[in-house]
Design a protein around this motif. Structure first.
Motif, PDB file in Angstrom:
ATOM      1  N   VAL A 143       0.834  -1.175   0.084  1.00  0.00           N
ATOM      2  CA  VAL A 143       0.148   0.069   0.188  1.00  0.00           C
ATOM      3  C   VAL A 143       1.027   1.233  -0.012  1.00  0.00           C
ATOM      4  O   VAL A 143       0.536   2.386  -0.537  1.00  0.00           O
ATOM      5  N   VAL A 144       1.929   1.124   0.892  1.00  0.00           N
ATOM      6  CA  VAL A 144       2.777   2.457   0.726  1.00  0.00           C
ATOM      7  C   VAL A 144       3.280   2.515  -0.675  1.00  0.00           C
ATOM      8  O   VAL A 144       3.410   3.753  -1.264  1.00  0.00           O
ATOM      9  N   ALA A 145       3.685   1.659  -1.522  1.00  0.00           N
ATOM     10  CA  ALA A 145       3.923   1.768  -2.970  1.00  0.00           C
ATOM     11  C   ALA A 145       2.957   2.472  -3.840  1.00  0.00           C
ATOM     12  O   ALA A 145       3.052   3.395  -4.613  1.00  0.00           O
ATOM     13  N   GLU A 146       1.653   1.955  -3.539  1.00  0.00           N
ATOM     14  CA  GLU A 146       0.541   2.687  -4.120  1.00  0.00           C
ATOM     15  C   GLU A 146       0.466   4.054  -3.863  1.00  0.00           C
ATOM     16  O   GLU A 146       0.053   4.886  -4.825  1.00  0.00           O
ATOM     17  N   VAL A 147       0.442   4.351  -2.541  1.00  0.00           N
ATOM     18  CA  VAL A 147       0.481   5.677  -2.166  1.00  0.00           C
ATOM     19  C   VAL A 147       1.395   6.542  -2.622  1.00  0.00           C
ATOM     20  O   VAL A 147       1.360   7.719  -3.178  1.00  0.00           O
ATOM     21  N   THR A 148       2.770   6.222  -2.659  1.00  0.00           N
ATOM     22  CA  THR A 148       3.729   6.729  -3.259  1.00  0.00           C
ATOM     23  C   THR A 148       3.657   7.029  -4.622  1.00  0.00           C
ATOM     24  O   THR A 148       3.893   8.133  -5.436  1.00  0.00           O
ATOM     25  N   GLU A 149       3.199   6.072  -5.319  1.00  0.00           N
ATOM     26  CA  GLU A 149       2.916   6.457  -6.861  1.00  0.00           C
ATOM     27  C   GLU A 149       1.767   7.543  -7.262  1.00  0.00           C
ATOM     28  O   GLU A 149       1.942   8.170  -8.138  1.00  0.00           O
ATOM     29  N   LEU A 150       0.778   7.747  -6.187  1.00  0.00           N
ATOM     30  CA  LEU A 150      -0.248   8.601  -6.359  1.00  0.00           C
ATOM     31  C   LEU A 150       0.320   9.961  -5.896  1.00  0.00           C
ATOM     32  O   LEU A 150      -0.361  11.019  -6.054  1.00  0.00           O
ATOM     33  N   GLY A 151       1.656  10.049  -5.264  1.00  0.00           N
ATOM     34  CA  GLY A 151       2.194  11.244  -4.832  1.00  0.00           C
ATOM     35  C   GLY A 151       1.804  11.608  -3.418  1.00  0.00           C
ATOM     36  O   GLY A 151       2.079  12.809  -2.982  1.00  0.00           O
ATOM     37  N   GLY A 152       1.241  10.669  -2.606  1.00  0.00           N
ATOM     38  CA  GLY A 152       1.109  10.964  -1.246  1.00  0.00           C
ATOM     39  C   GLY A 152       2.229  10.343  -0.438  1.00  0.00           C
ATOM     40  O   GLY A 152       3.585   9.947  -0.970  1.00  0.00           O
ATOM     41  N   ASP A 153       2.221  10.653   0.772  1.00  0.00           N
ATOM     42  CA  ASP A 153       3.272  10.293   1.782  1.00  0.00           C
ATOM     43  C   ASP A 153       2.752   9.551   2.894  1.00  0.00           C
ATOM     44  O   ASP A 153       1.703   9.569   3.330  1.00  0.00           O
ATOM     45  N   VAL A 154       3.440   8.502   3.398  1.00  0.00           N
ATOM     46  CA  VAL A 154       3.098   7.570   4.350  1.00  0.00           C
ATOM     47  C   VAL A 154       4.053   8.047   5.869  1.00  0.00           C
ATOM     48  O   VAL A 154       5.237   7.990   5.518  1.00  0.00           O
ATOM     49  N   ASP A 155       3.559   8.410   6.782  1.00  0.00           N
ATOM     50  CA  ASP A 155       4.205   8.647   7.911  1.00  0.00           C
ATOM     51  C   ASP A 155       4.954   7.571   8.777  1.00  0.00           C
ATOM     52  O   ASP A 155       4.234   6.531   8.830  1.00  0.00           O
ATOM     53  N   ASP A 156       6.084   7.734   9.146  1.00  0.00           N
ATOM     54  CA  ASP A 156       6.803   6.864   9.876  1.00  0.00           C
ATOM     55  C   ASP A 156       7.076   5.580   9.465  1.00  0.00           C
ATOM     56  O   ASP A 156       6.848   4.331   9.838  1.00  0.00           O
ATOM     57  N   GLY A 157       6.830   5.460   8.271  1.00  0.00           N
ATOM     58  CA  GLY A 157       7.137   4.135   7.414  1.00  0.00           C
ATOM     59  C   GLY A 157       5.846   3.540   6.845  1.00  0.00           C
ATOM     60  O   GLY A 157       5.778   2.627   6.195  1.00  0.00           O
TER      61      GLY A 157
ATOM     62  N   ILE B 217      -8.508  12.860   0.164  1.00  0.00           N
ATOM     63  CA  ILE B 217      -7.105  13.163   0.321  1.00  0.00           C
ATOM     64  C   ILE B 217      -6.363  11.778   0.831  1.00  0.00           C
ATOM     65  O   ILE B 217      -6.874  11.347   1.793  1.00  0.00           O
ATOM     66  N   VAL B 218      -5.119  11.523   0.374  1.00  0.00           N
ATOM     67  CA  VAL B 218      -4.613  10.240   0.582  1.00  0.00           C
ATOM     68  C   VAL B 218      -2.905  10.486   0.762  1.00  0.00           C
ATOM     69  O   VAL B 218      -2.522  11.009  -0.320  1.00  0.00           O
ATOM     70  N   GLY B 219      -2.617  10.256   2.187  1.00  0.00           N
ATOM     71  CA  GLY B 219      -1.162  11.083   2.360  1.00  0.00           C
ATOM     72  C   GLY B 219      -0.946  12.197   2.141  1.00  0.00           C
ATOM     73  O   GLY B 219       0.347  12.694   1.797  1.00  0.00           O
ATOM     74  N   GLY B 220      -1.804  13.166   2.384  1.00  0.00           N
ATOM     75  CA  GLY B 220      -1.704  14.640   1.894  1.00  0.00           C
ATOM     76  C   GLY B 220      -2.030  14.877   0.496  1.00  0.00           C
ATOM     77  O   GLY B 220      -1.599  16.269   0.227  1.00  0.00           O
ATOM     78  N   CYS B 221      -2.155  14.018  -0.352  1.00  0.00           N
ATOM     79  CA  CYS B 221      -2.255  14.406  -1.700  1.00  0.00           C
ATOM     80  C   CYS B 221      -3.693  14.325  -2.021  1.00  0.00           C
ATOM     81  O   CYS B 221      -4.509  13.137  -1.985  1.00  0.00           O
ATOM     82  N   GLN B 222      -4.317  15.296  -3.008  1.00  0.00           N
ATOM     83  CA  GLN B 222      -5.716  14.858  -3.200  1.00  0.00           C
ATOM     84  C   GLN B 222      -5.927  14.305  -4.553  1.00  0.00           C
ATOM     85  O   GLN B 222      -4.984  14.294  -5.244  1.00  0.00           O
TER      86      GLN B 222
ATOM     87  N   ASP C 180      -9.980   2.384  -3.875  1.00  0.00           N
ATOM     88  CA  ASP C 180      -8.996   1.423  -4.373  1.00  0.00           C
ATOM     89  C   ASP C 180      -7.794   1.263  -3.533  1.00  0.00           C
ATOM     90  O   ASP C 180      -7.576   0.083  -3.085  1.00  0.00           O
ATOM     91  N   ILE C 181      -7.426   2.300  -2.832  1.00  0.00           N
ATOM     92  CA  ILE C 181      -6.266   2.067  -1.816  1.00  0.00           C
ATOM     93  C   ILE C 181      -6.750   1.070  -0.598  1.00  0.00           C
ATOM     94  O   ILE C 181      -6.145   0.333  -0.073  1.00  0.00           O
ATOM     95  N   LEU C 182      -8.012   1.662  -0.271  1.00  0.00           N
ATOM     96  CA  LEU C 182      -8.523   1.201   1.062  1.00  0.00           C
ATOM     97  C   LEU C 182      -9.245  -0.081   0.727  1.00  0.00           C
ATOM     98  O   LEU C 182      -9.618  -0.938   1.799  1.00  0.00           O
ATOM     99  N   ASP C 183      -9.381  -0.580  -0.383  1.00  0.00           N
ATOM    100  CA  ASP C 183     -10.270  -1.793  -0.613  1.00  0.00           C
ATOM    101  C   ASP C 183      -9.692  -3.098  -0.065  1.00  0.00           C
ATOM    102  O   ASP C 183     -10.329  -3.773   0.276  1.00  0.00           O
ATOM    103  N   ASP C 184      -8.598  -3.031  -0.033  1.00  0.00           N
ATOM    104  CA  ASP C 184      -7.738  -4.328   0.607  1.00  0.00           C
ATOM    105  C   ASP C 184      -7.542  -4.420   1.961  1.00  0.00           C
ATOM    106  O   ASP C 184      -6.964  -5.052   2.493  1.00  0.00           O
ATOM    107  N   LEU C 185      -7.824  -3.194   2.536  1.00  0.00           N
ATOM    108  CA  LEU C 185      -7.596  -3.148   4.149  1.00  0.00           C
ATOM    109  C   LEU C 185      -8.758  -3.085   4.878  1.00  0.00           C
ATOM    110  O   LEU C 185      -8.594  -3.503   6.080  1.00  0.00           O
ATOM    111  N   ALA C 186      -9.847  -2.853   4.336  1.00  0.00           N
ATOM    112  CA  ALA C 186     -11.051  -2.771   5.213  1.00  0.00           C
ATOM    113  C   ALA C 186     -12.381  -3.328   4.287  1.00  0.00           C
ATOM    114  O   ALA C 186     -12.379  -2.997   3.228  1.00  0.00           O
TER     115      ALA C 186
END
Length: 557
Positions: A74-88, A106-111, A119-125
């Motif tokens: 998921v970190v990789a997907e967020v980074t590809e969208l231009g967002g950031d993941v805090d503390d790893g 907004i995902v990781g600070g990126c609209q 799509d990002i959260l589909d596999d999480l919840a």
């Protein structure tokens, strides 16, 4: 895992924050207190439709913020969208809906688009709400459940081929149905191109012919005017006394030449006179040539008129001007090539559809085998769960029968059920009561969830229609599921809430105009009183609290 959920200006919730952890979390409260709003808020993060109706009265916007611990994928997907993941591994997701109904994600600070957030959260919840109970009776949902368990190896390939086959078949049908119209258009285009080709117009020919026709019709006047100009320039051969521009300018040139010989300052005048002499001589020659060319030619005039009539015939049919006629011819040649190639395209499409049908039939057969094999195993596991939920004689069968090829294979899938021994299974939606349907849904969800890995599972009143000992078994199953995943349950049963590792209570208050919901986390000492209230007693009754304490301690054991 969802570590924090914050709502502001959302429905009856003015401001609420839930600090969540692993295991089983219970969310309770009186009917209408706003428990479902917490689930609806989480649904906004998962892509539910947002509109102005969810914004709290008097608020400018509704806000839902979720903090998640996420895996590297998921970190990789967020980074590809231009967002950031805090503390790893901590991801912040936000959904805002304005009072005008406009939504922002907004995902990781990126609209991002709401679909990207989903799509990002589909596999999480995953949210399992009461609407699932009605959907469970539909063939579509029953097929989805079986496929979620069976995971047919060729289903993805089949769906891709099915979409390609439908597109090819639609094009083939259109080309075939329009064959007569296409033939008529081909004949029309060929006739027009042959007619234009026979005339063979040239670009700008109509304008040049119009000019020539004007000269031919006015030849006598043009020749008379040209002759007068020639006389003025060169004189009259029959009358040497008629003055001419050439003679007069020649005399002036000679005189200025003599002047220049006597006065150096007049040299420029002499030079300009010589230049003027050259220009007038050249003009006189040109006028003489023009005069000689102006002839009256009735035969040529007839030929020009005939040619202009031919061109006019084309412009009446194919364009207001000759350039438009030529443009129509170019477009028509290209259109004709396309139309004449349609028959070849029909043959290609027929071969393509036939090949895809063969591939689909082969894949559908394998998908059917996968479903049939998986259905027996899934049915057995669900029946074991139903037995623990006070339905020891229940039978659940996925009836897989052959049908025509469709978007998901060639199978008709129907969930057959009976709760009584000796009774033949019948369609679930027709024979199951509300309580039975609720337990079948829970049994399926628990079995399927156990295969989905670590996720956040939200169960919204999964215990509807049941109680007593069955409620205890529901609590046990949710607790077992919570050993490997995060589980959040909205419940009205103390028997379920007693198994929770953490317990939140939703309360409501009203000032007569606006209702406000508040969410608070119970300490261990406060839980028996809430359980006593849920069992229909009073949180202040010693007997009720004692009974609730026994229930809680038994669940903890």
């Amino acid at each position: 895992m969802l570590t924090e959920l914050r709502l502001a200006g959302f429905g009856v919730v003015e401001e609420a924050t839930l600090q969540l952890g692993p295991g089983l979390t219970a969310l309770t409260g009186e009917t209408g207190a706003g428990k479902t709003m917490i689930v609806a808020g989480l649904g906004q993060l998962l892509g539910a439709r947002g509109d102005a109706g969810i914004v709290r009265r008097g608020s400018e916007r509704a806000l839902v913020e979720g903090r998640w611990q996420v895996p590297d994928s998921v970190v990789a997907e967020v980074t590809e969208l231009g967002g950031d993941v805090d503390d790893g591994d901590e991801l912040v997701t936000v959904r805002r809906v304005s009072a005008s109904g406009r939504s922002k994600a907004i995902v990781g600070g990126c609209q991002v688009p709401v679909s990207a957030l989903a799509d990002i959260l589909d596999d999480l919840a995953t949210i399992h709400g009461q609407s699932e109970q009605q959907r469970l009776a539909t063939p579509e949902r029953q097929r989805e459940i079986l496929d979620a368990w069976a995971r047919p190896a060729r289903l993805h390939e089949y769906r891709r081929d099915w979409a390609e086959r439908n597109a090819a078949l639609a094009e083939l049908t259109e080309l075939t149905e329009q064959a007569n119209a296409r033939a008529r258009e081909i004949d029309m285009l060929r006739f027009g191109l042959e007619e234009i080709s026979a005339v063979a117009p040239e670009p700008g020919e109509d304008e040049s012919l119009a000019e020539e026709a004007t000269r031919l019709m006015d030849a006598d006047d043009l020749r008379q005017l040209a002759a007068a100009a020639q006389t003025a320039l060169s004189g009259d051969e029959d009358d040497f006394d008629v003055p001419s521009a050439v003679a007069l300018l020649g005399e002036a040139r000679k005189t200025l030449g003599a002047l220049a010989d006597k006065d150096r300052l007049a040299e420029e005048l002499s030079t300009r006179a010589r230049e003027a002499q050259f220009l007038v001589d050249d003009l006189a020659a040109a006028v003489a040539s023009y005069t000689a060319d102006v002839v009256s030619d009735p035969i040529r005039l007839d030929a020009v008129a005939h040619r202009r009539a031919e061109l006019a015939g084309l412009t009446r049919k194919y364009g207001p001007g000759l350039d438009d006629v030529l443009a129509w011819a170019q477009d028509s040649r290209e259109r004709l090539l396309h139309l004449e190639g349609s028959d070849d395209r029909i043959d290609v499409l027929r071969d393509q559809v036939a090949a895809l049908d063969a591939r689909l039939s082969s894949a559908a057969a394998e998908i059917t085998r996968d479903r049939e094999q998986a259905s027996e195993h899934l049915s057995a596991l669900v029946e074991t769960e139903l037995a623990a939920l006070a339905m020891p004689h229940a039978r659940l069968v996925f009836d897989v029968t052959s049908g025509e090829l469709g978007p998901h294979g060639a199978d008709r899938i129907e969930l057959m059920f009976t709760a009584n021994p000796g009774s033949a299974p019948a369609p679930l939606g027709k024979v199951a009561s509300g309580g039975e349907l609720s337990r079948v849904r829970l049994a399926l969800e628990v079995v399927l969830a156990g295969e989905m890995g670590q996720q956040t599972f939200v169960f919204d009143e999964v215990d509807a229609g049941v109680g007593g000992a069955v409620g205890l078994e529901i609590g046990r199953r949710l607790q077992r599921l919570a050993s490997t995943s995060q589980v959040i349950v909205v419940t009205h049963l103390a028997q379920v809430a007693a198994f929770a590792d953490s317990h939140f209570v939703v309360t409501k208050a009203s000032d007569g105009q606006v209702t406000t919901a508040d969410v608070s986390r119970l300490q261990d000492a406060e839980r028996p009183a809430e359980l006593a209230r849920m069992m229909g007693g009073s949180g202040e009754s010693t007997a009720g609290v004692d009974h609730a304490t026994e229930l809680w301690e038994a669940a903890r054991r």
